[in-house]
Design a protein around this motif. Sequence first.
Motif, PDB file in Angstrom:
ATOM      1  N   LEU A  66       0.801  -1.218   0.000  1.00 38.26           N
ATOM      2  CA  LEU A  66       0.000   0.000   0.000  1.00 38.26           C
ATOM      3  C   LEU A  66       0.842   1.280   0.000  1.00 38.26           C
ATOM      4  N   VAL A  67       1.945   1.268   0.714  1.00 42.56           N
ATOM      5  CA  VAL A  67       2.779   2.482   0.826  1.00 42.56           C
ATOM      6  C   VAL A  67       3.483   2.786  -0.493  1.00 42.56           C
ATOM      7  N   GLY A  68       3.914   1.744  -1.183  1.00 44.24           N
ATOM      8  CA  GLY A  68       4.535   1.952  -2.492  1.00 44.24           C
ATOM      9  C   GLY A  68       5.894   2.629  -2.404  1.00 44.24           C
ATOM     10  N   GLU A  69       6.198   3.452  -3.413  1.00 45.20           N
ATOM     11  CA  GLU A  69       7.526   4.074  -3.511  1.00 45.20           C
ATOM     12  C   GLU A  69       7.631   5.246  -2.544  1.00 45.20           C
ATOM     13  N   SER A  70       7.968   4.951  -1.324  1.00 52.66           N
ATOM     14  CA  SER A  70       8.135   5.957  -0.282  1.00 52.66           C
ATOM     15  C   SER A  70       9.196   5.472   0.695  1.00 52.66           C
ATOM     16  N   TRP A  71       9.974   6.431   1.216  1.00 55.79           N
ATOM     17  CA  TRP A  71      11.004   6.047   2.179  1.00 55.79           C
ATOM     18  C   TRP A  71      10.407   5.669   3.530  1.00 55.79           C
ATOM     19  N   TRP A  72       9.082   5.816   3.665  1.00 56.28           N
ATOM     20  CA  TRP A  72       8.424   5.268   4.846  1.00 56.28           C
ATOM     21  C   TRP A  72       8.513   3.750   4.872  1.00 56.28           C
ATOM     22  N   GLN A  73       8.912   3.183   3.753  1.00 55.07           N
ATOM     23  CA  GLN A  73       9.113   1.735   3.710  1.00 55.07           C
ATOM     24  C   GLN A  73      10.164   1.280   4.735  1.00 55.07           C
ATOM     25  N   LEU A  74      11.089   2.165   5.087  1.00 56.07           N
ATOM     26  CA  LEU A  74      12.120   1.780   6.046  1.00 56.07           C
ATOM     27  C   LEU A  74      11.522   1.549   7.433  1.00 56.07           C
ATOM     28  N   ALA A  75      10.451   2.287   7.748  1.00 51.54           N
ATOM     29  CA  ALA A  75       9.760   2.039   9.018  1.00 51.54           C
ATOM     30  C   ALA A  75       9.103   0.665   9.001  1.00 51.54           C
ATOM     31  N   LEU A  76       8.562   0.296   7.842  1.00 47.59           N
ATOM     32  CA  LEU A  76       7.970  -1.037   7.702  1.00 47.59           C
ATOM     33  C   LEU A  76       9.048  -2.119   7.755  1.00 47.59           C
ATOM     34  N   LEU A 210      12.217 -23.143   2.538  1.00 46.72           N
ATOM     35  CA  LEU A 210      13.239 -22.169   2.926  1.00 46.72           C
ATOM     36  C   LEU A 210      13.669 -21.312   1.739  1.00 46.72           C
ATOM     37  N   LEU A 211      13.969 -21.946   0.608  1.00 45.31           N
ATOM     38  CA  LEU A 211      14.429 -21.194  -0.558  1.00 45.31           C
ATOM     39  C   LEU A 211      13.336 -20.292  -1.114  1.00 45.31           C
ATOM     40  N   CYS A 212      12.100 -20.780  -1.151  1.00 39.84           N
ATOM     41  CA  CYS A 212      10.989 -19.939  -1.624  1.00 39.84           C
ATOM     42  C   CYS A 212      10.817 -18.718  -0.736  1.00 39.84           C
ATOM     43  N   ARG A 213      10.906 -18.909   0.571  1.00 40.88           N
ATOM     44  CA  ARG A 213      10.766 -17.777   1.496  1.00 40.88           C
ATOM     45  C   ARG A 213      11.846 -16.727   1.245  1.00 40.88           C
ATOM     46  N   LEU A 214      13.094 -17.151   1.104  1.00 43.34           N
ATOM     47  CA  LEU A 214      14.197 -16.204   0.922  1.00 43.34           C
ATOM     48  C   LEU A 214      14.141 -15.517  -0.445  1.00 43.34           C
ATOM     49  N   VAL A 215      13.821 -16.287  -1.470  1.00 44.30           N
ATOM     50  CA  VAL A 215      13.771 -15.708  -2.819  1.00 44.30           C
ATOM     51  C   VAL A 215      12.578 -14.767  -2.966  1.00 44.30           C
ATOM     52  N   LEU A 216      11.410 -15.177  -2.481  1.00 41.42           N
ATOM     53  CA  LEU A 216      10.221 -14.336  -2.590  1.00 41.42           C
ATOM     54  C   LEU A 216      10.387 -13.014  -1.849  1.00 41.42           C
ATOM     55  N   ASN A 217      11.074 -13.053  -0.721  1.00 40.05           N
ATOM     56  CA  ASN A 217      11.310 -11.830   0.049  1.00 40.05           C
ATOM     57  C   ASN A 217      12.017 -10.775  -0.804  1.00 40.05           C
ATOM     58  N   VAL A 218      13.012 -11.223  -1.572  1.00 38.90           N
ATOM     59  CA  VAL A 218      13.773 -10.298  -2.422  1.00 38.90           C
ATOM     60  C   VAL A 218      12.972  -9.922  -3.664  1.00 38.90           C
ATOM     61  N   VAL A 219      12.341 -10.894  -4.285  1.00 43.27           N
ATOM     62  CA  VAL A 219      11.602 -10.653  -5.529  1.00 43.27           C
ATOM     63  C   VAL A 219      10.474  -9.655  -5.319  1.00 43.27           C
ATOM     64  N   VAL A 220       9.716  -9.809  -4.241  1.00 44.81           N
ATOM     65  CA  VAL A 220       8.600  -8.903  -3.971  1.00 44.81           C
ATOM     66  C   VAL A 220       9.099  -7.466  -3.811  1.00 44.81           C
ATOM     67  N   LEU A 221      10.193  -7.298  -3.089  1.00 36.24           N
ATOM     68  CA  LEU A 221      10.728  -5.953  -2.883  1.00 36.24           C
ATOM     69  C   LEU A 221      11.235  -5.342  -4.194  1.00 36.24           C
ATOM     70  N   VAL A 222      11.915  -6.150  -5.011  1.00 33.08           N
ATOM     71  CA  VAL A 222      12.446  -5.650  -6.285  1.00 33.08           C
ATOM     72  C   VAL A 222      11.318  -5.263  -7.235  1.00 33.08           C
ATOM     73  N   VAL A 223      10.221  -6.026  -7.189  1.00 24.54           N
ATOM     74  CA  VAL A 223       9.088  -5.730  -8.060  1.00 24.54           C
ATOM     75  C   VAL A 223       8.341  -4.479  -7.596  1.00 24.54           C
ATOM     76  N   LEU A 224       8.183  -4.310  -6.302  1.00 23.98           N
ATOM     77  CA  LEU A 224       7.382  -3.212  -5.771  1.00 23.98           C
ATOM     78  C   LEU A 224       8.143  -1.902  -5.623  1.00 23.98           C
ATOM     79  N   LEU A 225       9.458  -1.973  -5.419  1.00 22.10           N
ATOM     80  CA  LEU A 225      10.218  -0.783  -5.070  1.00 22.10           C
ATOM     81  C   LEU A 225      11.372  -0.547  -6.033  1.00 22.10           C
TER      82      LEU A 225
END
Length: 363
Positions: A66-76, A210-225
């Motif tokens: 929901l927050v999208g491209e904002s540096w408030w993401q660091l609080a999240l 384990l691998l899905c959790r670690l990869v998805l964590n990075v992929v979601v962030l790269v796609v959204l931000l």
Amino acid sequence: MSVSSERPVAPDLSVRRPAPRAVRDYSVLAKIVRESGLLRRRYAYYWTRLVAAVLAFGLVWAGVVLVGESWWQLALAAALAVVLAQLAFLGHDSSHRQVFRSRAWNDWTGRVLANGFVGLSHAWWTAKHDAHHAAPNQESRDPDISPGVIAFTPAVLASRQGWRGWFARRQGWFFFPLLTLEGLNLHVASVRRALGRGPVVHRGVEIPVLLCRLVLNVVVLVVLLPPAMAGAFLAVQLGLFGILLGGAFAPNHKGMPIVPADGEVDFLRRQVLMSRNIRGNVVVDFVMGGLNRQVEHHLFPSMPRPNLRRVQPLVREYCAQLDVTYTEVGFFTSYRIVVGYLNDVEHRARDPFGCPLAAQLGR
């Protein structure tokens, strides 16, 4: 017995074979605790925290979207680190069979929390932590003081030469900066164990989750931000996660007596004399995941977390009767002790101590 508030009084660990009387000391305490009912499960406590932690995990990621491209993401990112630490503490409790009566329920709860939510190998963590509980602060047996970036024993320190020796003699000052890398280190160690040749319980489940959790964590962030923002998010989340998790475990044993590789100490004294409690309040309990009552946790690892506070007076009084030193210090004092010890391992681990354990075991 004295309740230590500063430096621990260490035992004479030259004793090789505990006397029968000393061995029975724990049996007496265990019987008292069993009859007190404090080993009974606390389902309401754990279900409340499990549901709250999983909901918080989902809410943080919903906020990221929901927050999208904002540096408030660091609080999240900081909020996510706190939630992951709480999930890790719950996984720790499950691994110790503190949550459910059923062994299978405990194991699978810990496996789901560790691999699916936190991104840590449940098999690696359980094996490592069980070895620590079996021989806390014992050279060659406790993996938490094995050679690594930090030198915890004089023998390891003596082997460090050149710039590594320079660092080892000042390592206390680098303790907190190094904790920011602990989160990344835990993930790397988990992947190495899961993909390694050693035995892994339910490897077919652990590796893909384990691998899905670690990869998805990075992929979601790269796609959204944007790349810079995604990198900053990961840095904050991993750094704070490492501080919270490493900072909860380190004060409990670092700076306490080191047991020689061939030393033998009865169970009660092994767990009490090598552990340190941290005084505090509900905030300290939350931040440290209940591990601030380390003495009680080591004596009764399957006891539900909220009961550790209730059994503490009983354990303290019993140690007083046996004249066994029970160490408890304040939150900030504990870190001061750890930093001081790490900066002077050579002498702190060799200081003469006054606890006449040999005489105690001989009674």
